[in-house]
Design a protein around this motif. Structure first.
Motif, PDB file in Angstrom:
ATOM      1  N   UNK A 192      20.153  -3.383   4.349  1.00 48.63           N
ATOM      2  CA  UNK A 192      21.202  -2.494   4.862  1.00 48.63           C
ATOM      3  C   UNK A 192      20.734  -1.055   4.927  1.00 48.63           C
ATOM      4  N   UNK A 193      19.621  -0.811   4.253  1.00 40.40           N
ATOM      5  CA  UNK A 193      19.066   0.539   4.289  1.00 40.40           C
ATOM      6  C   UNK A 193      18.362   0.723   5.631  1.00 40.40           C
ATOM      7  N   UNK A 194      18.767   1.715   6.369  1.00 46.26           N
ATOM      8  CA  UNK A 194      18.256   1.868   7.730  1.00 46.26           C
ATOM      9  C   UNK A 194      17.753   3.282   7.993  1.00 46.26           C
ATOM     10  N   UNK A 195      16.806   3.373   8.915  1.00 46.68           N
ATOM     11  CA  UNK A 195      16.393   4.671   9.427  1.00 46.68           C
ATOM     12  C   UNK A 195      16.545   4.644  10.944  1.00 46.68           C
ATOM     13  N   UNK A 196      16.776   5.804  11.493  1.00 46.59           N
ATOM     14  CA  UNK A 196      16.982   5.889  12.937  1.00 46.59           C
ATOM     15  C   UNK A 196      15.678   6.263  13.630  1.00 46.59           C
ATOM     16  N   UNK A 197      15.335   5.510  14.654  1.00 39.13           N
ATOM     17  CA  UNK A 197      14.123   5.780  15.432  1.00 39.13           C
ATOM     18  C   UNK A 197      14.468   5.690  16.916  1.00 39.13           C
ATOM     19  N   UNK A 198      13.533   6.147  17.731  1.00 46.61           N
ATOM     20  CA  UNK A 198      13.722   6.042  19.178  1.00 46.61           C
ATOM     21  C   UNK A 198      12.826   4.935  19.706  1.00 46.61           C
ATOM     22  N   UNK A 199      13.404   3.991  20.406  1.00 45.84           N
ATOM     23  CA  UNK A 199      12.594   2.863  20.886  1.00 45.84           C
ATOM     24  C   UNK A 199      11.951   3.156  22.240  1.00 45.84           C
ATOM     25  N   UNK A 200      11.255   2.165  22.784  1.00 38.90           N
ATOM     26  CA  UNK A 200      10.507   2.367  24.027  1.00 38.90           C
ATOM     27  C   UNK A 200      11.415   2.500  25.252  1.00 38.90           C
ATOM     28  N   UNK A 201      12.727   2.285  25.052  1.00 38.22           N
ATOM     29  CA  UNK A 201      13.679   2.508  26.137  1.00 38.22           C
ATOM     30  C   UNK A 201      14.310   3.903  26.036  1.00 38.22           C
ATOM     31  N   UNK A 202      13.845   4.648  25.020  1.00 34.18           N
ATOM     32  CA  UNK A 202      14.399   5.974  24.803  1.00 34.18           C
ATOM     33  C   UNK A 202      15.723   5.969  24.074  1.00 34.18           C
ATOM     34  N   UNK A 260       4.280   1.708  16.843  1.00 30.03           N
ATOM     35  CA  UNK A 260       5.331   2.594  16.340  1.00 30.03           C
ATOM     36  C   UNK A 260       5.450   3.818  17.237  1.00 30.03           C
ATOM     37  N   UNK A 261       4.294   4.384  17.584  1.00 31.75           N
ATOM     38  CA  UNK A 261       4.283   5.568  18.432  1.00 31.75           C
ATOM     39  C   UNK A 261       4.963   5.304  19.773  1.00 31.75           C
ATOM     40  N   UNK A 262       4.740   4.108  20.290  1.00 30.87           N
ATOM     41  CA  UNK A 262       5.313   3.754  21.592  1.00 30.87           C
ATOM     42  C   UNK A 262       6.755   3.288  21.471  1.00 30.87           C
ATOM     43  N   UNK A 263       7.217   3.157  20.235  1.00 32.03           N
ATOM     44  CA  UNK A 263       8.604   2.739  20.045  1.00 32.03           C
ATOM     45  C   UNK A 263       8.828   1.255  20.294  1.00 32.03           C
ATOM     46  N   UNK A 311       0.813  -1.214   0.000  1.00 30.83           N
ATOM     47  CA  UNK A 311       0.000   0.000   0.000  1.00 30.83           C
ATOM     48  C   UNK A 311       0.845   1.263   0.000  1.00 30.83           C
ATOM     49  N   UNK A 312       1.659   1.424   1.020  1.00 36.65           N
ATOM     50  CA  UNK A 312       2.443   2.654   1.130  1.00 36.65           C
ATOM     51  C   UNK A 312       3.498   2.480   2.219  1.00 36.65           C
ATOM     52  N   UNK A 313       4.383   3.410   2.278  1.00 34.54           N
ATOM     53  CA  UNK A 313       5.419   3.348   3.297  1.00 34.54           C
ATOM     54  C   UNK A 313       4.904   3.936   4.613  1.00 34.54           C
ATOM     55  N   UNK A 314       5.595   3.616   5.667  1.00 34.90           N
ATOM     56  CA  UNK A 314       5.309   4.204   6.972  1.00 34.90           C
ATOM     57  C   UNK A 314       6.258   5.377   7.141  1.00 34.90           C
ATOM     58  N   UNK A 315       5.725   6.494   7.563  1.00 37.55           N
ATOM     59  CA  UNK A 315       6.626   7.609   7.841  1.00 37.55           C
ATOM     60  C   UNK A 315       7.249   7.378   9.219  1.00 37.55           C
ATOM     61  N   UNK A 316       8.548   7.375   9.253  1.00 38.88           N
ATOM     62  CA  UNK A 316       9.264   7.191  10.522  1.00 38.88           C
ATOM     63  C   UNK A 316      10.201   8.371  10.749  1.00 38.88           C
TER      64      UNK A 316
END
Length: 238
Positions: free
Chosen positions: A202-212, A176-179, A107-112
DNA sequence: ATTTGATCATTT
DNA sequence: AAATGATCAAAT
């Protein structure tokens, strides 16, 4: 008598078949789509002056792009439904030898990080509110040239399906919101699921997980499970 | 670099 | 065999 060629004009009706302009109504779109039913991919490719690749290994999107061209889809690769003025998304549906969808539907990508907060404003809903499904023979026994195009279905989810998609979306985006990226996998969701969507792992994006903590993950996309498309086919071709 | 079009290939 | 995770090409 090659000179005479300049006196031959392509008539609007003939042009219409070869290089469709964006359809003005969903009725016209559906009519065009129905005109393709029974045609093989080889025949359509020839009409559109497209070369048919030997297989889909290095041309995974070829079928979809061929149908876009045939029907006058105009969104290109913008983040919009294929027929923006109609709010209609075009999806080819590969059907295996047993007559069931062979694959899930992207369908579409997730914005992260996540930018959407409401289902009805989401990219998922924009794309699945109205879909023109075009079944395509996809048995590996058949050469790409000989695979036939089926009769298109203009589909809108009924209220039950809509509610389920909304619930799926809310649950998935909540994770996703909660990481909660550890528990995030394709196993969640009734009809909607999240899967990797990238050129490679190997393509990566940086996010913040639920541990901060900042972590790198593979980008994700929303897909419709094939159990949903199988239901749709059953309803329409019953 | 991203988004589109998806299917391929490995695991379960 | 089905489902999950990985990958490919074109367009911009």
């Amino acid at each position: 008598m090659l000179e005479f060629a300049k006196f031959i004009c392509i008539m609007p009706s003939a042009m219409h078949q070869l290089l469709p302009t964006p359809p003005e109504t969903t009725h016209i779109l559906l009519e065009r789509a129905h005109h393709l039913a029974g045609m093989t991919l080889g025949e359509l490719a020839k009409k559109l002056n497209e070369k048919t690749p030997p297989n889909l290994l290095r041309a995974k999107g070829w079928v979809g792009q061929l149908l876009e061209k045939a029907l006058g889809a105009s969104a290109g690769n913008l983040d919009l439904p294929d027929f923006p003025q109609l709010g209609v998304e075009l999806k080819t549906l590969p059907i295996n030898a047993q007559g069931v969808p062979q694959e899930s539907t992207y369908l579409c990508r997730v914005s992260l990080p996540l930018q959407e907060s409401e289902f009805y404003l989401s990219r998922v809903w924009r794309k699945c509110a109205q879909i023109l499904w075009i079944p395509i023979q996809a048995s590996s026994q058949l050469s790409l040239l000989d695979r036939k195009i089926g009769t298109a279905i203009l589909w809108m989810p009924n209220s039950h399906l809509e509610a389920t998609l909304k619930k799926d979306w809310e649950e998935l985006t909540q994770m996703i919101r909660l990481g909660q990226f550890d528990k995030l996998s394709a196993h969640h969701g009734t009809y909607l699921q999240l899967r990797p969507k990238a050129a490679n792992a190997k393509q990566l994006v940086t996010v913040t997980n639920d541990q901060g903590k900042s972590i790198a993950i593979v980008p994700k996309g929303f897909y419709l499970r094939s159990c949903l498309t199988q239901m749709i086919l059953r309803e329409y071709y019953a």
